[in-house]
Design an enzyme around this catalytic site. Sequence first.
Site, PDB file in Angstrom:
ATOM      1  N   GLU A 167       0.805  -1.230   0.000  1.00  0.00           N
ATOM      2  CA  GLU A 167       0.000   0.000   0.000  1.00  0.00           C
ATOM      3  C   GLU A 167       0.838   1.281   0.000  1.00  0.00           C
ATOM      4  O   GLU A 167       0.661   2.149   0.844  1.00  0.00           O
ATOM      5  CB  GLU A 167      -0.967  -0.025   1.195  1.00  0.00           C
ATOM      6  CG  GLU A 167      -1.863  -1.260   1.161  1.00  0.00           C
ATOM      7  CD  GLU A 167      -2.796  -1.393   2.364  1.00  0.00           C
ATOM      8  OE1 GLU A 167      -2.802  -0.498   3.226  1.00  0.00           O
ATOM      9  OE2 GLU A 167      -3.520  -2.400   2.428  1.00  0.00           O
ATOM     10  N   ASN A 187       2.143  -4.873  -3.294  1.00  0.00           N
ATOM     11  CA  ASN A 187       0.753  -5.265  -3.068  1.00  0.00           C
ATOM     12  C   ASN A 187      -0.065  -4.004  -2.755  1.00  0.00           C
ATOM     13  O   ASN A 187       0.403  -3.126  -2.022  1.00  0.00           O
ATOM     14  CB  ASN A 187       0.750  -6.214  -1.849  1.00  0.00           C
ATOM     15  CG  ASN A 187      -0.561  -6.897  -1.589  1.00  0.00           C
ATOM     16  OD1 ASN A 187      -1.172  -7.455  -2.498  1.00  0.00           O
ATOM     17  ND2 ASN A 187      -1.006  -6.890  -0.336  1.00  0.00           N
ATOM     18  N   HIS A 227     -10.304  -6.143  -2.173  1.00  0.00           N
ATOM     19  CA  HIS A 227     -11.340  -5.995  -1.145  1.00  0.00           C
ATOM     20  C   HIS A 227     -12.495  -5.254  -1.819  1.00  0.00           C
ATOM     21  O   HIS A 227     -12.478  -4.035  -1.944  1.00  0.00           O
ATOM     22  CB  HIS A 227     -10.810  -5.198   0.049  1.00  0.00           C
ATOM     23  CG  HIS A 227      -9.747  -5.926   0.811  1.00  0.00           C
ATOM     24  ND1 HIS A 227     -10.010  -7.075   1.525  1.00  0.00           N
ATOM     25  CD2 HIS A 227      -8.417  -5.699   0.952  1.00  0.00           C
ATOM     26  CE1 HIS A 227      -8.896  -7.514   2.091  1.00  0.00           C
ATOM     27  NE2 HIS A 227      -7.916  -6.699   1.753  1.00  0.00           N
ATOM     28  N   GLU A 277      -6.046 -10.700  -1.604  1.00  0.00           N
ATOM     29  CA  GLU A 277      -6.840 -10.520  -0.379  1.00  0.00           C
ATOM     30  C   GLU A 277      -8.335 -10.446  -0.706  1.00  0.00           C
ATOM     31  O   GLU A 277      -9.079  -9.631  -0.150  1.00  0.00           O
ATOM     32  CB  GLU A 277      -6.413  -9.234   0.356  1.00  0.00           C
ATOM     33  CG  GLU A 277      -4.929  -9.170   0.668  1.00  0.00           C
ATOM     34  CD  GLU A 277      -4.506  -7.964   1.496  1.00  0.00           C
ATOM     35  OE1 GLU A 277      -5.367  -7.257   2.046  1.00  0.00           O
ATOM     36  OE2 GLU A 277      -3.281  -7.726   1.593  1.00  0.00           O
ATOM     37  N   ASP A 300     -12.138 -10.402  -0.976  1.00  0.00           N
ATOM     38  CA  ASP A 300     -13.420 -10.566  -0.295  1.00  0.00           C
ATOM     39  C   ASP A 300     -14.403  -9.580  -0.910  1.00  0.00           C
ATOM     40  O   ASP A 300     -13.995  -8.613  -1.563  1.00  0.00           O
ATOM     41  CB  ASP A 300     -13.337 -10.452   1.240  1.00  0.00           C
ATOM     42  CG  ASP A 300     -12.662  -9.199   1.762  1.00  0.00           C
ATOM     43  OD1 ASP A 300     -12.583  -8.189   1.036  1.00  0.00           O
ATOM     44  OD2 ASP A 300     -12.219  -9.221   2.928  1.00  0.00           O
TER      45      ASP A 300
HETATM   46  O1  G3I Z   1      -3.912  -7.613  18.821  1.00  0.00           O
HETATM   47  C1  G3I Z   1      -4.889  -6.706  19.351  1.00  0.00           C
HETATM   48  C2  G3I Z   1      -5.489  -7.258  20.603  1.00  0.00           C
HETATM   49  O2  G3I Z   1      -4.494  -7.337  21.576  1.00  0.00           O
HETATM   50  C3  G3I Z   1      -6.625  -6.342  21.047  1.00  0.00           C
HETATM   51  O3  G3I Z   1      -7.269  -6.905  22.147  1.00  0.00           O
HETATM   52  C4  G3I Z   1      -7.660  -6.161  19.922  1.00  0.00           C
HETATM   53  C5  G3I Z   1      -8.746  -5.162  20.298  1.00  0.00           C
HETATM   54  O4  G3I Z   1      -9.252  -4.510  19.158  1.00  0.00           O
HETATM   55  O5  G3I Z   1      -6.985  -5.662  18.792  1.00  0.00           O
HETATM   56  C6  G3I Z   1      -5.985  -6.545  18.310  1.00  0.00           C
HETATM   57  O6  G3I Z   1      -5.407  -5.966  17.165  1.00  0.00           O
HETATM   58  C7  G3I Z   1      -6.191  -6.023  15.999  1.00  0.00           C
HETATM   59  C8  G3I Z   1      -5.429  -6.807  14.950  1.00  0.00           C
HETATM   60  O7  G3I Z   1      -6.108  -6.799  13.714  1.00  0.00           O
HETATM   61  C9  G3I Z   1      -5.220  -8.258  15.360  1.00  0.00           C
HETATM   62  O8  G3I Z   1      -6.439  -8.911  15.478  1.00  0.00           O
HETATM   63  C10 G3I Z   1      -6.436  -4.605  15.512  1.00  0.00           C
HETATM   64  O9  G3I Z   1      -7.275  -3.921  16.425  1.00  0.00           O
HETATM   65  C11 G3I Z   1      -7.092  -4.635  14.136  1.00  0.00           C
HETATM   66  O10 G3I Z   1      -7.146  -3.310  13.621  1.00  0.00           O
HETATM   67  C12 G3I Z   1      -6.243  -5.478  13.196  1.00  0.00           C
HETATM   68  O11 G3I Z   1      -6.922  -5.528  11.960  1.00  0.00           O
HETATM   69  C13 G3I Z   1      -6.171  -6.033  10.884  1.00  0.00           C
HETATM   70  C14 G3I Z   1      -6.008  -4.957   9.821  1.00  0.00           C
HETATM   71  O12 G3I Z   1      -5.317  -5.498   8.720  1.00  0.00           O
HETATM   72  C15 G3I Z   1      -5.239  -3.752  10.339  1.00  0.00           C
HETATM   73  O13 G3I Z   1      -5.113  -2.806   9.328  1.00  0.00           O
HETATM   74  C16 G3I Z   1      -6.934  -7.201  10.305  1.00  0.00           C
HETATM   75  O14 G3I Z   1      -6.985  -8.270  11.255  1.00  0.00           O
HETATM   76  C17 G3I Z   1      -6.231  -7.681   9.031  1.00  0.00           C
HETATM   77  O15 G3I Z   1      -7.048  -8.654   8.415  1.00  0.00           O
HETATM   78  C18 G3I Z   1      -6.067  -6.496   8.097  1.00  0.00           C
HETATM   79  O16 G3I Z   1      -5.425  -6.919   6.935  1.00  0.00           O
HETATM   80  C19 G3I Z   1      -5.178  -5.915   5.946  1.00  0.00           C
HETATM   81  C20 G3I Z   1      -3.926  -6.313   5.214  1.00  0.00           C
HETATM   82  O17 G3I Z   1      -2.867  -6.517   6.104  1.00  0.00           O
HETATM   83  C21 G3I Z   1      -3.554  -5.291   4.152  1.00  0.00           C
HETATM   84  N1  G3I Z   1      -4.649  -5.010   3.266  1.00  0.00           N
HETATM   85  C22 G3I Z   1      -5.915  -4.681   3.905  1.00  0.00           C
HETATM   86  C23 G3I Z   1      -6.304  -5.767   4.910  1.00  0.00           C
HETATM   87  C24 G3I Z   1      -7.660  -5.512   5.509  1.00  0.00           C
HETATM   88  O18 G3I Z   1      -7.637  -4.341   6.264  1.00  0.00           O
END
Ligand code: G3I
Length: 334
Positions: A148, A189, A225, A253, A255
Amino acid sequence: MRRILSVIFVLNSLSTSTTAQLNILAQLAGKKYFGTATDNPELTNTSYVAQLGNTLDFHQLTPANSMKWENTEPERGQFTFSGGDAIVAQAEKHNQLVRGHNCVWHNQLATWVTEGNFDNSTLLSIVENHCSTLVKHYKGKIWDVLNEVLNDDGTFRESVFFNTTGTAYMGAAFRAARKADPKAKLYINDFNIEGEGAKSTAMINLVKQLRAEGVPVDGIGVQSHLIVGGVPPTMKANLQAFAALGVEVAITELDVRMNLPVTPALLEQQKKDYKTVIEACKAVPRCVGVTVWDWTDKFSWVPGTFAGQGAACPWDENFVKKPAYLGIIEGWLI
Ligand code: G3I
């Protein structure tokens, strides 16, 4: 002959069982894999893990979070691989490929990087060390080296990396990754590069420029996405334009989210959308594979980010296949 055999195989399995086959069909279409993202907390769910290891559907896994910078180098020079290692171990049980995600991204970055006030050469060496250490630890993988780096209007995204080094961090990241594992497939990516437009044109220009400078970019990852009813009509042509640069292309990715509640009409449109994306990849020989951003709505990132939206995956939250699953099958069979 090959096509006839594949059709017989599919019709046979469709009529006799609920046997899954997204990866089988992808490979029969000449692709390397059909895959899915997954995340460490999900690996405690035994039904989930059983399907994750179903190689009829999945021959590739991407860790959704555990290889990101905040998780792998939370403090300078201190690397933690346990989360990523667990996903690699899960993949290895079933001989599944792994896509490393990712080396350099402005998001989920460690605060010591964003707040370090590093000068140009120090930050470049930090980027090189991070990419090199990751790619060396996870040898033999596909890698999203850059994630990105573009804005939707085609300009470069501001980040600590861009603001400090200009575009120099890009070449530094790729070169370090290549040196760490000459066999790794190295990708750039991004999202919103599914159809033709300013951002896709910028991606083409960037990859052209980097490769002209000898930067080892092997592929363009098209995140995909998407929103129900919103697959860009130019997707096939756009993937072809990327491939014409001489690089691999992958849907990384995928969906297709919708406004909730789910309705039969939305599920039907979603099926068509999945089919359209698969058809586009199938039609472009250099499109090597498709990865969904998790296979079940139970673990989709969408509801946590877009209030009121969801149901984006091919299986519902109870692990029941949705019409989208059949859409993917139809896409491979076209
Ligand atoms: O690890 C913490 C945890 O300790 C806490 O309790 C919880 C409370 O919200 O948050 C947890 O962190 C989260 C993390 O995922 C792990 O689950 C974050 O809040 C959450 O924002 C994060 O989201 C991820 C996101 O990227 C962040 O931008 C998604 O799981 C993940 O699927 C998503 O993936 C991205 C790709 O890397 C890049 N392209 C877009 C894609 C979708 O956003």
